[in-house]
Write an enzyme that holds these catalytic residues in place. Sequence first.
Site, PDB file in Angstrom:
ATOM      1  N   CYS A 157      16.627  -8.961 -88.725  1.00  0.00           N
ATOM      2  CA  CYS A 157      17.609  -9.028 -87.633  1.00  0.00           C
ATOM      3  C   CYS A 157      18.567  -7.844 -87.739  1.00  0.00           C
ATOM      4  CB  CYS A 157      18.407 -10.333 -87.701  1.00  0.00           C
ATOM      5  SG  CYS A 157      17.419 -11.821 -87.690  1.00  0.00           S
ATOM      6  N   CYS A 173      18.167  -4.190 -85.956  1.00  0.00           N
ATOM      7  CA  CYS A 173      18.659  -3.924 -84.594  1.00  0.00           C
ATOM      8  C   CYS A 173      20.118  -4.343 -84.411  1.00  0.00           C
ATOM      9  CB  CYS A 173      17.823  -4.681 -83.569  1.00  0.00           C
ATOM     10  SG  CYS A 173      16.098  -4.197 -83.546  1.00  0.00           S
ATOM     11  N   CYS A 208      12.822 -12.483 -80.154  1.00  0.00           N
ATOM     12  CA  CYS A 208      13.032 -11.311 -81.004  1.00  0.00           C
ATOM     13  C   CYS A 208      11.950 -11.247 -82.081  1.00  0.00           C
ATOM     14  CB  CYS A 208      14.398 -11.376 -81.684  1.00  0.00           C
ATOM     15  SG  CYS A 208      15.727 -10.663 -80.702  1.00  0.00           S
ATOM     16  N   CYS A 249      22.711 -40.218 -69.473  1.00  0.00           N
ATOM     17  CA  CYS A 249      23.665 -39.620 -70.410  1.00  0.00           C
ATOM     18  C   CYS A 249      25.068 -40.101 -70.052  1.00  0.00           C
ATOM     19  CB  CYS A 249      23.631 -38.101 -70.323  1.00  0.00           C
ATOM     20  SG  CYS A 249      22.004 -37.359 -70.498  1.00  0.00           S
ATOM     21  N   CYS A 263      26.888 -43.565 -71.212  1.00  0.00           N
ATOM     22  CA  CYS A 263      27.624 -43.626 -72.477  1.00  0.00           C
ATOM     23  C   CYS A 263      28.719 -42.563 -72.536  1.00  0.00           C
ATOM     24  CB  CYS A 263      26.665 -43.408 -73.650  1.00  0.00           C
ATOM     25  SG  CYS A 263      25.530 -44.777 -73.926  1.00  0.00           S
ATOM     26  N   ARG A 321      18.863 -33.783 -80.952  1.00  0.00           N
ATOM     27  CA  ARG A 321      19.862 -34.779 -80.554  1.00  0.00           C
ATOM     28  C   ARG A 321      19.565 -35.331 -79.149  1.00  0.00           C
ATOM     29  NH1 ARG A 321      23.058 -38.648 -82.319  1.00  0.00           N
ATOM     30  NH2 ARG A 321      21.517 -39.555 -80.958  1.00  0.00           N
ATOM     31  N   CYS A 346      18.711 -39.241 -78.360  1.00  0.00           N
ATOM     32  CA  CYS A 346      19.423 -40.079 -77.385  1.00  0.00           C
ATOM     33  C   CYS A 346      18.433 -40.678 -76.390  1.00  0.00           C
ATOM     34  CB  CYS A 346      20.456 -39.249 -76.622  1.00  0.00           C
ATOM     35  SG  CYS A 346      22.100 -39.272 -77.362  1.00  0.00           S
TER      36      CYS A 346
END
Lengths: 298, 108
Positions: free
Chosen positions: A112, A115, A150, A214, A217, A255, A259
Amino acid sequence: MSDRRGRRLAERCHVKRLSWAIALAAAAGPGMVVLAADGPVDDQLVIDGREMITRTMAPAGHPLPEVLSGWLFREAETRATEADSFANPGMLAVERGEELWNTVDGSAGKSCTSCHGNAADSMKTVGANYPKWDAAAAKPVNVELQINKCRVAQMGAEAYGFDAPDQLALTAYVKHQALGTPMHLDLAAGDMQSWWDKGKAVYYTRMGQLNLACASCHEASTGKYIRADHLSQGQVNGFPTYRFNTGGMVSLHNRFRGCIRDTRAEMPKAFSDELLALEVYVTWRGTGLSVETPAVRQ
Amino acid sequence: MATPKPRIKVPKTAKVGEVIAIKTLISHDMESGQRKDKEGKLIPRKIINKFSCTFNGQPVFACDIEPAISANPYFEFNARLSESGSLKFTWVDDDGSIYADEHQIEVA
Protein backbone atom coordinates in the site's frame (compact mmCIF):
# COMPACT_ATOMS: atom_id res chain seq x y z
CA MET A 1 -62.23 -1.54 31.80
CA SER A 2 -63.79 1.18 33.93
CA ASP A 3 -61.82 4.32 34.60
CA ARG A 4 -61.57 3.57 38.31
CA ARG A 5 -60.26 0.09 37.78
CA GLY A 6 -57.80 1.39 35.24
CA ARG A 7 -56.50 3.97 37.67
CA ARG A 8 -56.18 1.43 40.47
CA LEU A 9 -54.23 -0.86 38.20
CA ALA A 10 -51.95 1.95 37.18
CA GLU A 11 -51.36 2.83 40.82
CA ARG A 12 -50.57 -0.75 41.69
CA CYS A 13 -48.10 -0.98 38.83
CA HIS A 14 -46.53 2.24 39.96
CA VAL A 15 -46.12 0.96 43.51
CA LYS A 16 -44.66 -2.26 42.20
CA ARG A 17 -42.16 -0.38 40.08
CA LEU A 18 -41.25 1.85 42.98
CA SER A 19 -40.58 -1.10 45.26
CA TRP A 20 -38.37 -2.58 42.55
CA ALA A 21 -36.39 0.62 42.37
CA ILE A 22 -35.92 0.59 46.14
CA ALA A 23 -34.87 -3.04 46.12
CA LEU A 24 -32.37 -2.34 43.37
CA ALA A 25 -30.95 0.67 45.15
CA ALA A 26 -30.59 -1.35 48.35
CA ALA A 27 -28.93 -4.26 46.56
CA ALA A 28 -26.53 -1.96 44.79
CA GLY A 29 -25.27 -0.32 47.95
CA PRO A 30 -23.07 2.73 48.11
CA GLY A 31 -20.67 3.39 45.27
CA MET A 32 -22.46 1.20 42.76
CA VAL A 33 -24.48 2.51 39.88
CA VAL A 34 -27.88 1.20 38.96
CA LEU A 35 -28.19 1.25 35.19
CA ALA A 36 -30.98 3.41 33.90
CA ALA A 37 -33.59 1.57 31.92
CA ASP A 38 -33.23 3.79 28.90
CA GLY A 39 -30.31 5.50 27.23
CA PRO A 40 -28.47 7.29 25.86
CA VAL A 41 -26.09 8.44 28.58
CA ASP A 42 -24.78 11.96 28.93
CA ASP A 43 -21.06 11.39 28.54
CA GLN A 44 -18.15 12.69 26.49
CA LEU A 45 -15.93 10.32 24.52
CA VAL A 46 -12.27 11.36 24.52
CA ILE A 47 -9.78 9.05 22.80
CA ASP A 48 -6.08 9.88 23.23
CA GLY A 49 -6.96 13.42 24.23
CA ARG A 50 -9.23 13.98 21.22
CA GLU A 51 -12.88 14.74 21.72
CA MET A 52 -15.19 12.64 19.58
CA ILE A 53 -18.53 13.87 18.28
CA THR A 54 -20.99 11.31 19.60
CA ARG A 55 -24.07 13.51 19.45
CA THR A 56 -24.93 15.99 16.75
CA MET A 57 -27.79 17.65 14.85
CA ALA A 58 -29.23 15.40 12.19
CA PRO A 59 -28.75 16.42 8.53
CA ALA A 60 -31.73 17.87 6.62
CA GLY A 61 -34.32 15.27 5.76
CA HIS A 62 -33.28 12.94 8.62
CA PRO A 63 -36.18 11.28 10.45
CA LEU A 64 -34.57 11.81 13.89
CA PRO A 65 -33.76 15.19 15.45
CA GLU A 66 -30.37 14.12 16.78
CA VAL A 67 -27.77 11.65 15.60
CA LEU A 68 -26.26 9.57 18.42
CA SER A 69 -23.26 7.27 18.43
CA GLY A 70 -23.81 3.72 19.65
CA TRP A 71 -21.13 4.45 22.26
CA LEU A 72 -23.72 6.44 24.25
CA PHE A 73 -25.89 3.34 24.58
CA ARG A 74 -23.25 1.03 26.01
CA GLU A 75 -22.38 0.26 29.62
CA ALA A 76 -19.74 2.22 31.53
CA GLU A 77 -17.06 -0.51 31.28
CA THR A 78 -17.56 -0.87 27.53
CA ARG A 79 -17.40 2.89 27.07
CA ALA A 80 -14.22 3.10 29.14
CA THR A 81 -12.53 0.37 27.08
CA GLU A 82 -13.11 2.31 23.89
CA ALA A 83 -11.91 5.56 25.45
CA ASP A 84 -8.52 3.98 26.29
CA SER A 85 -6.77 3.10 23.05
CA PHE A 86 -4.32 0.90 24.97
CA ALA A 87 -7.08 -1.19 26.52
CA ASN A 88 -9.11 -1.29 23.29
CA PRO A 89 -8.56 -4.80 21.86
CA GLY A 90 -9.59 -3.49 18.44
CA MET A 91 -6.26 -1.70 18.31
CA LEU A 92 -4.58 -5.10 17.87
CA ALA A 93 -6.34 -5.35 14.51
CA VAL A 94 -5.28 -1.81 13.69
CA GLU A 95 -1.65 -2.73 14.46
CA ARG A 96 -1.94 -5.79 12.24
CA GLY A 97 -3.40 -3.53 9.56
CA GLU A 98 -0.35 -1.29 9.77
CA GLU A 99 1.89 -4.30 9.14
CA LEU A 100 -0.21 -5.21 6.11
CA TRP A 101 -0.08 -1.63 4.84
CA ASN A 102 3.70 -1.92 4.68
CA THR A 103 3.88 -5.50 3.40
CA VAL A 104 4.68 -6.13 -0.25
CA ASP A 105 2.24 -8.59 -1.81
CA GLY A 106 1.41 -9.73 -5.34
CA SER A 107 3.18 -9.89 -8.68
CA ALA A 108 3.78 -6.13 -9.00
CA GLY A 109 6.03 -6.13 -5.92
CA LYS A 110 4.08 -3.33 -4.29
CA SER A 111 2.63 -2.62 -0.88
CA CYS A 112 0.00 0.00 0.00
CA THR A 113 2.89 2.31 0.92
CA SER A 114 4.31 2.18 -2.62
CA CYS A 115 1.46 4.37 -3.90
CA HIS A 116 -0.18 5.86 -0.81
CA GLY A 117 2.88 6.55 1.35
CA ASN A 118 2.10 7.46 4.92
CA ALA A 119 -1.45 6.40 5.76
CA ALA A 120 -1.78 9.08 8.43
CA ASP A 121 -1.72 11.64 5.58
CA SER A 122 -3.14 9.83 2.59
CA MET A 123 -5.99 8.06 4.45
CA LYS A 124 -6.83 10.94 6.75
CA THR A 125 -10.43 11.35 5.61
CA VAL A 126 -11.10 8.11 3.74
CA GLY A 127 -12.88 6.45 6.65
CA ALA A 128 -15.24 9.41 6.92
CA ASN A 129 -16.10 9.74 3.23
CA TYR A 130 -16.69 6.18 2.08
CA PRO A 131 -18.65 4.64 0.37
CA LYS A 132 -17.64 6.77 -2.61
CA TRP A 133 -18.88 6.83 -6.18
CA ASP A 134 -16.79 4.60 -8.44
CA ALA A 135 -17.35 5.87 -12.00
CA ALA A 136 -15.65 2.88 -13.68
CA ALA A 137 -17.78 0.32 -11.87
CA ALA A 138 -20.84 2.62 -11.98
CA LYS A 139 -21.61 1.89 -8.35
CA PRO A 140 -20.46 2.97 -4.90
CA VAL A 141 -17.34 1.39 -3.49
CA ASN A 142 -16.67 0.91 0.21
CA VAL A 143 -13.28 0.64 1.90
CA GLU A 144 -13.15 -3.17 1.75
CA LEU A 145 -13.92 -3.21 -1.98
CA GLN A 146 -11.50 -0.35 -2.67
CA ILE A 147 -8.73 -2.33 -0.93
CA ASN A 148 -9.56 -5.36 -3.06
CA LYS A 149 -9.58 -3.23 -6.21
CA CYS A 150 -6.12 -1.92 -5.38
CA ARG A 151 -4.86 -5.40 -4.57
CA VAL A 152 -6.01 -6.85 -7.88
CA ALA A 153 -5.40 -3.95 -10.26
CA GLN A 154 -2.31 -2.31 -8.74
CA MET A 155 -0.55 -5.00 -6.73
CA GLY A 156 -1.36 -8.10 -8.75
CA ALA A 157 -2.41 -9.76 -5.51
CA GLU A 158 -5.50 -11.77 -4.69
CA ALA A 159 -8.59 -9.99 -3.42
CA TYR A 160 -9.35 -10.61 0.24
CA GLY A 161 -12.31 -12.88 0.91
CA PHE A 162 -15.18 -11.42 2.91
CA ASP A 163 -14.20 -11.09 6.57
CA ALA A 164 -10.74 -12.56 6.07
CA PRO A 165 -8.73 -11.48 9.14
CA ASP A 166 -6.45 -9.41 6.92
CA GLN A 167 -9.41 -7.64 5.32
CA LEU A 168 -10.77 -6.72 8.75
CA ALA A 169 -7.35 -5.57 9.95
CA LEU A 170 -6.48 -3.44 6.93
CA THR A 171 -9.98 -1.90 6.81
CA ALA A 172 -9.76 -1.09 10.51
CA TYR A 173 -6.32 0.48 9.97
CA VAL A 174 -7.48 2.61 7.04
CA LYS A 175 -10.65 3.79 8.78
CA HIS A 176 -8.78 4.41 12.04
CA GLN A 177 -6.74 7.09 10.26
CA ALA A 178 -9.94 9.15 10.16
CA LEU A 179 -10.52 8.79 13.92
CA GLY A 180 -12.46 11.84 15.08
CA THR A 181 -13.32 13.09 11.61
CA PRO A 182 -17.06 13.69 11.13
CA MET A 183 -18.64 11.38 8.60
CA HIS A 184 -19.83 12.99 5.39
CA LEU A 185 -20.85 11.42 2.08
CA ASP A 186 -20.83 13.15 -1.28
CA LEU A 187 -24.28 12.21 -2.55
CA ALA A 188 -24.00 14.52 -5.56
CA ALA A 189 -21.28 12.34 -7.11
CA GLY A 190 -22.43 10.11 -9.97
CA ASP A 191 -25.51 8.10 -9.17
CA MET A 192 -25.01 8.11 -5.39
CA GLN A 193 -28.45 9.61 -4.85
CA SER A 194 -30.23 6.67 -6.46
CA TRP A 195 -28.19 4.25 -4.30
CA TRP A 196 -29.18 6.31 -1.27
CA ASP A 197 -32.83 5.90 -2.36
CA LYS A 198 -32.33 2.16 -2.79
CA GLY A 199 -30.70 1.94 0.63
CA LYS A 200 -33.54 3.87 2.21
CA ALA A 201 -36.01 1.41 0.69
CA VAL A 202 -34.06 -1.49 2.24
CA TYR A 203 -33.95 0.31 5.60
CA TYR A 204 -37.72 0.62 5.76
CA THR A 205 -38.61 -2.76 4.25
CA ARG A 206 -39.94 -5.25 6.78
CA MET A 207 -38.38 -8.66 6.33
CA GLY A 208 -38.10 -12.10 7.81
CA GLN A 209 -40.50 -14.17 9.86
CA LEU A 210 -40.36 -11.51 12.57
CA ASN A 211 -41.37 -8.91 9.99
CA LEU A 212 -38.89 -6.28 11.15
CA ALA A 213 -37.31 -3.43 9.21
CA CYS A 214 -34.06 -1.76 10.31
CA ALA A 215 -36.26 1.16 11.32
CA SER A 216 -38.45 -0.97 13.61
CA CYS A 217 -35.59 -1.26 16.09
CA HIS A 218 -33.11 1.50 15.30
CA GLU A 219 -35.54 4.32 14.60
CA ALA A 220 -38.82 3.50 16.35
CA SER A 221 -37.30 1.80 19.41
CA THR A 222 -33.97 3.54 20.00
CA GLY A 223 -33.04 3.43 23.69
CA LYS A 224 -35.36 0.54 24.50
CA TYR A 225 -34.27 -2.93 25.42
CA ILE A 226 -34.36 -5.85 23.03
CA ARG A 227 -34.15 -8.66 25.54
CA ALA A 228 -31.03 -7.74 27.55
CA ASP A 229 -29.56 -5.58 24.83
CA HIS A 230 -29.91 -1.86 24.48
CA LEU A 231 -31.03 -0.61 21.06
CA SER A 232 -28.90 2.14 19.60
CA GLN A 233 -29.61 4.09 16.43
CA GLY A 234 -27.58 1.51 14.54
CA GLN A 235 -24.90 3.96 13.48
CA VAL A 236 -21.93 2.68 11.48
CA ASN A 237 -19.23 5.16 12.50
CA GLY A 238 -17.23 2.63 14.52
CA PHE A 239 -16.85 -0.26 12.05
CA PRO A 240 -15.03 -2.57 11.91
CA THR A 241 -15.91 -2.86 15.58
CA TYR A 242 -14.42 -4.95 18.38
CA ARG A 243 -17.16 -6.99 20.03
CA PHE A 244 -16.83 -8.65 23.43
CA ASN A 245 -19.54 -11.02 22.27
CA THR A 246 -17.26 -12.73 19.75
CA GLY A 247 -13.94 -11.49 21.08
CA GLY A 248 -13.05 -10.26 17.64
CA MET A 249 -13.57 -7.70 14.93
CA VAL A 250 -16.95 -7.41 13.25
CA SER A 251 -17.29 -5.81 9.83
CA LEU A 252 -20.24 -3.69 8.82
CA HIS A 253 -21.62 -6.18 6.31
CA ASN A 254 -21.29 -8.95 8.89
CA ARG A 255 -23.36 -6.80 11.25
CA PHE A 256 -25.95 -6.09 8.54
CA ARG A 257 -26.21 -9.79 7.82
CA GLY A 258 -26.43 -10.61 11.53
CA CYS A 259 -29.33 -8.21 12.03
CA ILE A 260 -31.13 -9.56 8.98
CA ARG A 261 -30.56 -13.15 10.18
CA ASP A 262 -32.09 -12.16 13.51
CA THR A 263 -35.28 -11.11 11.74
CA ARG A 264 -35.27 -14.68 10.38
CA ALA A 265 -34.93 -13.53 6.80
CA GLU A 266 -32.59 -14.85 4.14
CA MET A 267 -29.35 -12.92 4.33
CA PRO A 268 -28.17 -10.99 1.28
CA LYS A 269 -24.54 -11.62 0.33
CA ALA A 270 -21.87 -9.34 1.76
CA PHE A 271 -21.04 -6.48 -0.63
CA SER A 272 -24.19 -7.24 -2.66
CA ASP A 273 -25.91 -4.24 -4.25
CA GLU A 274 -28.60 -4.43 -1.58
CA LEU A 275 -26.15 -4.14 1.31
CA LEU A 276 -23.94 -1.59 -0.45
CA ALA A 277 -26.98 0.63 -0.92
CA LEU A 278 -27.84 0.12 2.74
CA GLU A 279 -24.27 1.09 3.68
CA VAL A 280 -24.61 4.33 1.68
CA TYR A 281 -27.92 5.18 3.35
CA VAL A 282 -26.95 4.22 6.91
CA THR A 283 -23.63 6.05 6.64
CA TRP A 284 -25.60 9.16 5.65
CA ARG A 285 -27.84 8.65 8.69
CA GLY A 286 -24.72 9.12 10.83
CA THR A 287 -23.58 12.31 9.09
CA GLY A 288 -21.57 14.44 11.49
CA LEU A 289 -20.59 11.66 13.90
CA SER A 290 -16.87 11.11 14.43
CA VAL A 291 -15.32 8.01 12.95
CA GLU A 292 -14.62 5.80 16.01
CA THR A 293 -12.98 2.82 14.31
CA PRO A 294 -12.24 0.53 16.07
CA ALA A 295 -15.23 1.08 18.35
CA VAL A 296 -15.82 -1.31 21.28
CA ARG A 297 -19.26 -2.81 21.69
CA GLN A 298 -20.81 -5.51 23.84
CA MET B 1 -1.39 -17.29 15.06
CA ALA B 2 1.00 -14.41 14.80
CA THR B 3 3.79 -14.36 17.37
CA PRO B 4 2.41 -12.98 20.61
CA LYS B 5 3.48 -9.40 21.03
CA PRO B 6 3.64 -7.85 24.49
CA ARG B 7 2.68 -4.23 25.01
CA ILE B 8 3.13 -2.13 28.10
CA LYS B 9 2.06 1.35 29.08
CA VAL B 10 3.90 2.89 32.00
CA PRO B 11 4.87 6.52 32.60
CA LYS B 12 8.52 7.37 31.86
CA THR B 13 8.90 9.38 35.03
CA ALA B 14 7.28 9.37 38.46
CA LYS B 15 7.65 11.09 41.80
CA VAL B 16 8.85 9.17 44.86
CA GLY B 17 5.87 7.59 46.54
CA GLU B 18 3.51 8.36 43.67
CA VAL B 19 1.07 5.61 42.75
CA ILE B 20 1.51 4.82 39.06
CA ALA B 21 -0.71 2.73 36.83
CA ILE B 22 0.92 -0.10 34.92
CA LYS B 23 -1.00 -1.47 31.95
CA THR B 24 -0.03 -4.58 30.03
CA LEU B 25 -1.52 -6.41 27.08
CA ILE B 26 -0.30 -9.36 25.06
CA SER B 27 -1.81 -10.58 21.81
CA HIS B 28 -2.53 -14.28 22.25
CA ASP B 29 -5.33 -16.63 21.16
CA MET B 30 -5.64 -18.26 24.62
CA GLU B 31 -6.94 -21.52 23.17
CA SER B 32 -8.79 -23.01 26.13
CA GLY B 33 -8.38 -26.69 25.26
CA GLN B 34 -12.12 -27.22 25.41
CA ARG B 35 -13.07 -26.28 21.88
CA LYS B 36 -13.39 -28.73 19.01
CA ASP B 37 -12.37 -28.29 15.41
CA LYS B 38 -14.53 -29.07 12.38
CA GLU B 39 -13.72 -32.80 12.63
CA GLY B 40 -14.84 -32.84 16.25
CA LYS B 41 -11.33 -33.26 17.65
CA LEU B 42 -10.25 -31.27 20.67
CA ILE B 43 -8.04 -28.31 19.88
CA PRO B 44 -5.11 -28.64 22.31
CA ARG B 45 -4.84 -26.08 25.05
CA LYS B 46 -2.39 -23.25 24.44
CA ILE B 47 -2.57 -20.32 26.77
CA ILE B 48 -0.32 -17.95 28.61
CA ASN B 49 -0.26 -19.57 32.05
CA LYS B 50 1.83 -17.13 34.07
CA PHE B 51 2.42 -13.42 34.13
CA SER B 52 4.82 -11.53 36.35
CA CYS B 53 6.24 -8.08 36.82
CA THR B 54 9.35 -7.23 38.81
CA PHE B 55 11.02 -3.95 39.67
CA ASN B 56 14.81 -4.09 40.10
CA GLY B 57 14.46 -7.80 40.81
CA GLN B 58 11.71 -7.41 43.41
CA PRO B 59 8.27 -8.82 42.70
CA VAL B 60 5.56 -6.24 41.95
CA PHE B 61 2.77 -8.43 40.65
CA ALA B 62 2.45 -12.03 39.53
CA CYS B 63 -0.37 -14.38 38.77
CA ASP B 64 -1.28 -17.73 37.30
CA ILE B 65 -3.63 -17.59 34.35
CA GLU B 66 -6.29 -20.21 33.75
CA PRO B 67 -8.04 -21.28 30.54
CA ALA B 68 -11.12 -19.12 31.17
CA ILE B 69 -9.13 -15.93 30.65
CA SER B 70 -10.08 -14.36 27.33
CA ALA B 71 -7.85 -13.86 24.32
CA ASN B 72 -5.32 -11.02 24.48
CA PRO B 73 -5.06 -10.90 28.29
CA TYR B 74 -4.92 -7.41 29.73
CA PHE B 75 -3.62 -6.62 33.21
CA GLU B 76 -3.64 -3.30 34.97
CA PHE B 77 -2.17 -2.78 38.42
CA ASN B 78 -0.60 -0.03 40.50
CA ALA B 79 2.80 0.39 42.12
CA ARG B 80 4.54 2.88 44.35
CA LEU B 81 8.24 3.26 43.54
CA SER B 82 10.98 4.84 45.64
CA GLU B 83 13.89 4.70 43.20
CA SER B 84 14.64 4.72 39.48
CA GLY B 85 14.99 1.38 37.82
CA SER B 86 13.66 -1.13 35.43
CA LEU B 87 10.30 -2.87 35.32
CA LYS B 88 10.52 -6.34 33.79
CA PHE B 89 7.50 -8.17 32.46
CA THR B 90 7.29 -11.85 31.53
CA TRP B 91 4.55 -13.97 30.07
CA VAL B 92 4.95 -17.77 30.05
CA ASP B 93 3.29 -19.79 27.31
CA ASP B 94 2.06 -23.38 27.61
CA ASP B 95 4.64 -24.40 25.00
CA GLY B 96 7.41 -23.04 27.23
CA SER B 97 8.00 -19.86 25.25
CA ILE B 98 8.68 -16.79 27.34
CA TYR B 99 7.71 -13.36 26.08
CA ALA B 100 9.38 -10.50 27.87
CA ASP B 101 9.49 -6.75 27.87
CA GLU B 102 11.28 -4.13 29.92
CA HIS B 103 10.63 -0.53 30.80
CA GLN B 104 12.93 2.05 32.39
CA ILE B 105 11.35 4.49 34.77
CA GLU B 106 12.94 7.52 36.36
CA VAL B 107 11.80 8.23 39.89
CA ALA B 108 12.71 11.56 41.44
